[in-house]
Design an enzyme around this catalytic site. Structure first.
Site, PDB file in Angstrom:
ATOM      1  CE  LYS A 163      29.338  22.763  61.124  1.00 23.34           C
ATOM      2  NZ  LYS A 163      29.030  24.228  60.656  1.00 23.34           N
ATOM      3  CE  LYS A 173      22.970  25.480  63.866  1.00 25.84           C
ATOM      4  NZ  LYS A 173      23.842  25.363  62.488  1.00 25.84           N
ATOM      5  CG  ASP A 181      24.825  23.578  60.256  1.00 24.87           C
ATOM      6  OD1 ASP A 181      23.418  24.055  60.256  1.00 24.87           O
ATOM      7  OD2 ASP A 181      25.715  24.096  61.069  1.00 24.87           O
ATOM      8  NE  ARG A 219      34.913  25.763  68.954  1.00 27.88           N
ATOM      9  CZ  ARG A 219      34.320  26.251  69.574  1.00 27.88           C
ATOM     10  NH1 ARG A 219      35.015  27.179  70.378  1.00 27.88           N
ATOM     11  NH2 ARG A 219      33.035  25.781  69.697  1.00 27.88           N
ATOM     12  CG  ASP A 252      11.282  33.269  57.529  1.00 23.01           C
ATOM     13  OD1 ASP A 252       9.882  34.026  58.076  1.00 23.01           O
ATOM     14  OD2 ASP A 252      12.065  34.001  57.106  1.00 23.01           O
ATOM     15  CB  THR A 308      25.588  20.917  71.861  1.00 19.46           C
ATOM     16  OG1 THR A 308      25.908  21.406  70.736  1.00 19.46           O
ATOM     17  CG2 THR A 308      25.185  19.207  70.292  1.00 19.46           C
TER      18      THR A 308
END
Length: 232
Positions: free
Chosen positions: A32, A61, A59, A211, A64, A119
């Site tokens: 990603k 997102k 990614d 992570r 608009d 999330t």
């Protein structure tokens, strides 16, 4: 595409990202590329990572007005990515425009998925800060149904909502789920989380893991552990 682990390469520079990926001498993980890395390096980093043999989830997102999103997706369609996304909150019209822009003249395109709720968003924050009064699960299902109506391939959602999304939108409608942590790991700033094994059991199609892999003392071993728990 079957089930897969997507590694979130949330690095501040291409040098860091490529040094991290250099450690993977065997299986090439699905990667990603998010806003931090893309804004630092631009399309060149996408092309470099793709040339190294990795599948890519871009990614960014997008959110608009429909015309802007349509034109932006037309630009992104020139990058050889495998998946990209936008915010479902931008409405069905915006999602339809995105799909139109992303589709190349020959009819091919990357997978297009919609973010339902991040999330990191708890129901309390959604209610008090966003003034969305319905339960978060209901909101996610409604956004997912809007994405399906617009012709998208799936949604980004918490693994807690993956089963419900499949029940509402069908087994073929993809669920891409961040918020995955090892049972013995830290949650960080994620609120709605599951382990890789739990995500598999509830029907997630892809898990996005950052992570727990990128900050591990042995990232390759952590990645292989994710694959064992989620795919194998």
């Amino acid at each position: 595409m079957g089930k897969d682990v997507i590694v979130a390469c949330d690095f501040a520079s291409g040098k860091e990202a490529l040094a991290f990926l250099d450690r993977f001498t065997g299986r090439k993980p699905f990667v990603k590329i998010g806003m931090e890395l893309f804004y630092a390096e631009g399309p060149a980093i996408v092309r470099e990572i793709k040339a190294r043999g990795h599948k890519i989830f871009l990614d960014l997102k997008l959110h608009d007005i429909p015309n802007t999103v349509r034109k932006s997706m037309a630009v992104l369609s020139g990058l050889d990515v495998d998946m990209t996304n936008l915010h479902a909150a931008g409405t069905v019209q915006m999602m339809e425009a995105a799909l139109e822009g992303l589709t190349r003249p020959d009819g091919t395109r990357p997978l297009l998925i919609a973010v339902t709720q991040l999330t990191s968003t708890s129901e309390e924050r959604m209610r008090e800060e966003l003034l969305i009064r319905e339960p978060i699960g209901e909101v996610v299902m409604h956004y997912a149904q809007n994405a399906k109506r617009a012709g998208l391939d799936g949604v980004v959602c918490s693994p807690l909502e993956a089963r419900g999304v499949h029940e509402a939108c069908g087994a073929a409608f993809l669920t891409v789920t961040p918020g995955v942590r090892f049972a013995d790991g830290e949650k960080g700033d994620q609120v709605r989380v599951m382990t890789p094994e739990q995500a598999r059991l509830v029907g997630s199609d892809y898990i996005v893991v950052g992570r727990p892999i990128t900050a591990a003392s042995d990232p390759v071993a952590a990645y292989e552990r994710c694959v064992r728990e989620f795919v194998d």
